[in-house]
Scaffold this active site. Structure first.
Site, PDB file in Angstrom:
ATOM      1  N   ALA A  11     -24.867  14.177  -7.942  1.00 18.39           N
ATOM      2  CA  ALA A  11     -25.019  14.539  -6.739  1.00 18.39           C
ATOM      3  C   ALA A  11     -25.968  15.444  -6.091  1.00 18.39           C
ATOM      4  O   ALA A  11     -26.274  15.508  -5.027  1.00 18.39           O
ATOM      5  CB  ALA A  11     -23.571  15.383  -6.371  1.00 18.39           C
ATOM      6  N   ARG A  16     -36.795  20.131  -5.930  1.00 17.31           N
ATOM      7  CA  ARG A  16     -37.996  20.400  -6.394  1.00 17.31           C
ATOM      8  C   ARG A  16     -38.893  19.194  -6.838  1.00 17.31           C
ATOM      9  O   ARG A  16     -40.089  19.347  -7.102  1.00 17.31           O
ATOM     10  CB  ARG A  16     -37.786  21.453  -7.574  1.00 17.31           C
ATOM     11  CG  ARG A  16     -37.483  22.832  -7.032  1.00 17.31           C
ATOM     12  CD  ARG A  16     -37.786  23.769  -8.303  1.00 17.31           C
ATOM     13  NE  ARG A  16     -36.411  23.654  -8.919  1.00 17.31           N
ATOM     14  CZ  ARG A  16     -36.222  24.248 -10.061  1.00 17.31           C
ATOM     15  NH1 ARG A  16     -37.103  24.371 -10.873  1.00 17.31           N
ATOM     16  NH2 ARG A  16     -34.741  24.247 -10.760  1.00 17.31           N
ATOM     17  N   GLN A  72     -19.212  13.831  -3.823  1.00 16.74           N
ATOM     18  CA  GLN A  72     -19.165  15.080  -3.519  1.00 16.74           C
ATOM     19  C   GLN A  72     -20.174  15.376  -2.186  1.00 16.74           C
ATOM     20  O   GLN A  72     -21.317  15.268  -2.211  1.00 16.74           O
ATOM     21  CB  GLN A  72     -19.999  15.987  -4.848  1.00 16.74           C
ATOM     22  CG  GLN A  72     -19.788  17.745  -4.614  1.00 16.74           C
ATOM     23  CD  GLN A  72     -20.508  18.330  -5.336  1.00 16.74           C
ATOM     24  OE1 GLN A  72     -21.639  17.819  -6.001  1.00 16.74           O
ATOM     25  NE2 GLN A  72     -20.180  19.437  -5.708  1.00 16.74           N
ATOM     26  N   THR A  78     -20.870  23.154  -9.963  1.00 15.09           N
ATOM     27  CA  THR A  78     -20.501  21.991 -11.088  1.00 15.09           C
ATOM     28  C   THR A  78     -18.887  21.941 -11.083  1.00 15.09           C
ATOM     29  O   THR A  78     -18.582  20.778 -11.348  1.00 15.09           O
ATOM     30  CB  THR A  78     -21.179  22.687 -12.450  1.00 15.09           C
ATOM     31  OG1 THR A  78     -20.913  23.823 -12.629  1.00 15.09           O
ATOM     32  CG2 THR A  78     -22.714  22.273 -12.273  1.00 15.09           C
ATOM     33  N   GLY A 102     -26.625  13.934 -14.889  1.00 18.73           N
ATOM     34  CA  GLY A 102     -27.434  12.638 -14.662  1.00 18.73           C
ATOM     35  C   GLY A 102     -29.020  12.938 -14.719  1.00 18.73           C
ATOM     36  O   GLY A 102     -29.862  12.412 -15.172  1.00 18.73           O
ATOM     37  N   ALA A 363     -62.238 -21.132 -19.303  1.00 20.73           N
ATOM     38  CA  ALA A 363     -62.429 -19.905 -18.578  1.00 20.73           C
ATOM     39  C   ALA A 363     -62.646 -20.184 -17.068  1.00 20.73           C
ATOM     40  O   ALA A 363     -63.076 -21.081 -16.747  1.00 20.73           O
ATOM     41  CB  ALA A 363     -64.029 -19.509 -19.092  1.00 20.73           C
ATOM     42  N   TYR A 370     -50.685 -20.284  -3.784  1.00 18.69           N
ATOM     43  CA  TYR A 370     -50.503 -19.510  -2.489  1.00 18.69           C
ATOM     44  C   TYR A 370     -51.280 -19.991  -1.427  1.00 18.69           C
ATOM     45  O   TYR A 370     -52.433 -19.661  -1.445  1.00 18.69           O
ATOM     46  CB  TYR A 370     -50.180 -18.066  -2.923  1.00 18.69           C
ATOM     47  CG  TYR A 370     -49.815 -17.267  -1.719  1.00 18.69           C
ATOM     48  CD1 TYR A 370     -48.640 -17.342  -0.948  1.00 18.69           C
ATOM     49  CD2 TYR A 370     -50.539 -16.141  -1.284  1.00 18.69           C
ATOM     50  CE1 TYR A 370     -48.136 -16.479  -0.086  1.00 18.69           C
ATOM     51  CE2 TYR A 370     -50.057 -15.159  -0.133  1.00 18.69           C
ATOM     52  CZ  TYR A 370     -48.732 -15.416   0.352  1.00 18.69           C
ATOM     53  OH  TYR A 370     -48.606 -14.698   1.245  1.00 18.69           O
ATOM     54  N   ARG A 423     -66.158 -32.518  -8.047  1.00 14.69           N
ATOM     55  CA  ARG A 423     -67.243 -31.664  -7.843  1.00 14.69           C
ATOM     56  C   ARG A 423     -68.270 -32.377  -7.056  1.00 14.69           C
ATOM     57  O   ARG A 423     -68.305 -33.669  -7.551  1.00 14.69           O
ATOM     58  CB  ARG A 423     -67.654 -30.830  -8.939  1.00 14.69           C
ATOM     59  CG  ARG A 423     -68.199 -31.714  -9.863  1.00 14.69           C
ATOM     60  CD  ARG A 423     -68.299 -30.978 -11.389  1.00 14.69           C
ATOM     61  NE  ARG A 423     -69.035 -32.207 -12.303  1.00 14.69           N
ATOM     62  CZ  ARG A 423     -68.770 -32.027 -13.631  1.00 14.69           C
ATOM     63  NH1 ARG A 423     -68.041 -31.076 -14.042  1.00 14.69           N
ATOM     64  NH2 ARG A 423     -69.413 -32.896 -14.371  1.00 14.69           N
TER      65      ARG A 423
HETATM   66  C1  UD1 Z   1     -25.642  24.525 -15.063  1.00 19.11           C
HETATM   67  C2  UD1 Z   1     -24.652  25.791 -15.777  1.00 19.11           C
HETATM   68  C3  UD1 Z   1     -25.524  26.481 -16.712  1.00 19.11           C
HETATM   69  C4  UD1 Z   1     -26.363  25.784 -17.640  1.00 19.11           C
HETATM   70  C5  UD1 Z   1     -27.302  24.832 -16.986  1.00 19.11           C
HETATM   71  C6  UD1 Z   1     -27.847  23.719 -17.834  1.00 19.11           C
HETATM   72  C7  UD1 Z   1     -22.934  26.000 -14.157  1.00 19.11           C
HETATM   73  C8  UD1 Z   1     -22.144  26.843 -13.244  1.00 19.11           C
HETATM   74  N1  UD1 Z   1     -24.076  26.470 -14.898  1.00 19.11           N
HETATM   75  O1  UD1 Z   1     -26.755  25.782 -14.233  1.00 19.11           O
HETATM   76  O2  UD1 Z   1     -24.629  27.316 -17.710  1.00 19.11           O
HETATM   77  O3  UD1 Z   1     -27.202  26.570 -18.441  1.00 19.11           O
HETATM   78  O4  UD1 Z   1     -26.460  23.978 -15.939  1.00 19.11           O
HETATM   79  O5  UD1 Z   1     -29.052  22.913 -17.116  1.00 19.11           O
HETATM   80  O6  UD1 Z   1     -22.582  24.941 -14.543  1.00 19.11           O
HETATM   81  N2  UD1 Z   1     -24.386  19.326  -9.575  1.00 19.11           N
HETATM   82  C9  UD1 Z   1     -23.657  18.449  -8.767  1.00 19.11           C
HETATM   83  N3  UD1 Z   1     -22.880  19.099  -7.690  1.00 19.11           N
HETATM   84  C10 UD1 Z   1     -23.047  20.462  -7.499  1.00 19.11           C
HETATM   85  C11 UD1 Z   1     -23.878  21.354  -8.388  1.00 19.11           C
HETATM   86  C12 UD1 Z   1     -24.537  20.668  -9.510  1.00 19.11           C
HETATM   87  O7  UD1 Z   1     -23.488  17.378  -8.884  1.00 19.11           O
HETATM   88  O8  UD1 Z   1     -22.240  21.028  -6.636  1.00 19.11           O
HETATM   89  C13 UD1 Z   1     -25.223  18.511 -10.814  1.00 19.11           C
HETATM   90  C14 UD1 Z   1     -26.585  18.904 -10.253  1.00 19.11           C
HETATM   91  O9  UD1 Z   1     -27.144  17.624  -9.942  1.00 19.11           O
HETATM   92  C15 UD1 Z   1     -27.029  18.699 -11.905  1.00 19.11           C
HETATM   93  C16 UD1 Z   1     -25.966  19.468 -12.674  1.00 19.11           C
HETATM   94  O10 UD1 Z   1     -24.781  19.126 -11.890  1.00 19.11           O
HETATM   95  O11 UD1 Z   1     -27.264  17.577 -12.415  1.00 19.11           O
HETATM   96  C17 UD1 Z   1     -26.295  20.918 -12.906  1.00 19.11           C
HETATM   97  O12 UD1 Z   1     -26.488  21.406 -11.871  1.00 19.11           O
HETATM   98  P1  UD1 Z   1     -27.360  22.671 -11.498  1.00 19.11           P
HETATM   99  O13 UD1 Z   1     -27.403  23.304 -10.132  1.00 19.11           O
HETATM  100  O14 UD1 Z   1     -28.802  22.608 -12.082  1.00 19.11           O
HETATM  101  O15 UD1 Z   1     -26.737  23.757 -12.527  1.00 19.11           O
HETATM  102  P2  UD1 Z   1     -27.475  25.261 -12.867  1.00 19.11           P
HETATM  103  O16 UD1 Z   1     -27.371  26.384 -12.117  1.00 19.11           O
HETATM  104  O17 UD1 Z   1     -28.745  24.965 -13.829  1.00 19.11           O
END
Ligand code: UD1
Ligand code: MG
Length: 446
Positions: A11, A16, A72, A78, A102, A363, A370, A423
């Site tokens: 999601a 970045r 979401q 997460t 993903g 050659a 087209y 030709r």
């Molecule tokens: C998360 C972990 C952290 C771990 C790290 C590894 C948690 C709270 N923390 O942190 O322990 O070391 O990943 O990379 O889980 N995502 C959603 N919806 C959300 C939030 C995140 O789909 O509301 C997806 C993001 O797109 C991403 C993944 O979940 O693919 C991880 O989210 P991210 O925000 O990067 O978590 P971190 O803070 O890096």
């Protein structure tokens, strides 16, 4: 039979990346990161796959097909994201639920398989995939107990200085007992520094219920999370190394492996030789004993056994080369079938065409396919000889064994075994070159 479900978190917008494309749709080795994760999970033969996507991400929805989608709408962590997958489960029960990200495209099915195995053997509520990272920076830390089980996951933002010393980090990948997953997720609170629902809190909750949590470790190189274009390039480099190693293990010679770029789906036969600086796009199959010479760019093509391609060849989608075909320098092919032993060795464009077995394309030949509006076909029979610098104005048919004279602009069909000459006839003026030179020199003397 144990039932396995997979939840893929996708999601995140990936701010970045500085991109209009959702993060998980960025490609490595010619395939979106999300598809890498889906294809890797598919090797475990799961019974159900749910992709959690954000609002207005049609590209993610298309890439997730045919799997179930969950939405979401707001990024609230997460734990919240996994909770959003619940409607996509309906009333189906699962023994294990695997949660992957993903944006972590290099994870292998072997590692995922080890985690599922560990969950079954230990009957843990949660198995977490850990990695050693130095320095561990922003990763959540895995805190083990005296017996080596997982006690808790502490997010870096919440960690004490002692816990920040722990170098065993949370990759984010978990396998959870399907019987308790949503009960645990429902009990996650957002009373932390980010105000998010952390999936990692399910470890503490399960422990509080008297359940076990376990750690499986994998190399950090496999668990790279892509958050920026720099990460994307790092993931690409690691994947290219893997693909090159697999190609060589399968019997392909890469003279300079580091300069050959493969796609995730490139299929290479035995005793293939690939010279330095060759790039493969998606959808290429290469037969046994094929030689691909330097500076060739190949996508969407099938190359038959024993063929020779390049140097400097460009094979575009729909190029189908039968056995022993030769395609040489500065030849561009698109949507063309070349029959066995056919040759196009120099400076040629063949598009929307068929070339019969044993035909020779001189050659500078161009299929004029087209007219600014439509695309038209050129059909060349077997053993035909197309003279150098022929323009074949499509739609057109050149029969078996027919010839076209060099420099011809061929606008109507040529019968089998006929020769077409299209030709201007040559005119010779005896002595005129010498007269011309003398006149010019006389002018200079004045
Ligand atoms: C998360 C972990 C952290 C771990 C790290 C590894 C948690 C709270 N923390 O942190 O322990 O070391 O990943 O990379 O889980 N995502 C959603 N919806 C959300 C939030 C995140 O789909 O509301 C997806 C993001 O797109 C991403 C993944 O979940 O693919 C991880 O989210 P991210 O925000 O990067 O978590 P971190 O803070 O890096
Ligand atoms: Mg992250």
């Amino acid at each position: 039979m144990k039932r396995l479900a997979v939840v893929i978190l996708a999601a995140g917008k990936g701010t970045r990346m500085q991109s209009d494309l959702p993060k998980v749709m960025h490609e490595i080795a010619g395939k979106p990161m999300l598809r890498h994760v889906i294809d890797t999970c598919a090797r475990l033969a799961p019974d159900h796959v749910v992709v959690v996507t954000g609002p207005e991400m049609p590209a993610v929805e298309a890439a997730a097909a045919p799997h179930a989608l969950a939405y979401q709408l707001e990024q609230r962590g997460t734990g919240h994201a996994v909770g959003c997958a619940r409607p996509a489960f309906g009333d189906q029960g699962f023994d294990e639920v695997l949660v992957v990200y993903g944006d972590t495209p290099l994870i292998t099915s072997q590692t995922l398989g080890r985690m599922v195995e560990e969950r079954r053997l230990s009957n843990a509520a949660v198995v977490v995939l850990g990695m050693r990272v130095a320095p561990p920076n922003a990763y959540g830390r895995l805190v083990p107990d005296a017996a080596g089980n997982l006690d808790a996951i502490v997010e870096a933002t919440e960690a004490s200085p002692e816990i920040l010393q722990v170098d065993l980090c949370n990759s984010g990948v978990m396998v959870i007992d399907g019987g308790v997953l949503f009960d645990l997720v429902d009990r996650i609170k957002d009373d932390n520094s980010k105000g998010e629902f952390y999936l990692t809190d399910i470890v503490g909750l399960a422990r509080g219920d008297g359940r076990l949590a376990r750690i499986v470790e994998a190399p950090a190189r496999e668990l790279i999370g892509v958050n920026s274009r720099v990460d994307l390039a790092a993931a690409e480099a690691i994947l290219q190394e893997r693909l090159r190693a697999a190609a060589m293990a399968g019997g392909t010679t890469l003279v300079d492996p580091a300069s050959v770029f493969l796609a995730a789906d490139t299929v290479l036969g035995r005793d293939v030789v690939i010279q330095p600086n060759v790039v493969f796009g998606a959808g290429v199959t290469v037969g046994d004993r094929v030689q691909i010479k330097s500076f060739s760019y190949i996508e969407g093509a099938s190359i038959g056994a024993g063929a020779i391609v390049g140097p400097f060849a460009r094979l575009r989608p729909g190029s189908v080369l039968a056995e022993d075909v030769h395609v040489g320098n500065f030849v561009e092919l698109k949507n063309v079938q070349l029959g066995r032993g056919a040759k196009a060795n120099h400076l040629t464009y063949l598009g929307d065409a068929t070339v019969g077995a044993g035909s020779n394309i001189g050659a500078g030949t161009i299929t004029v396919n087209y007219d600014g509006f439509g695309k038209y076909r050129t059909e060349i029979g077997e053993r035909a000889f197309i003279g150098s610098n022929s323009s074949l104005v499509a739609p057109i048919k050149i029969g078996d064994g027919a010839m076209t004279a060099a420099g011809s602009v061929v606008t109507s069909d040529v019968a089998a075994d006929a020769i077409a000459i299209a030709r201007a006839r040559q005119v010779d003026k005896p002595g005129r070159a010498a007269e011309f030179r003398n006149a010019q020199r006389a002018k200079l003397k004045k």
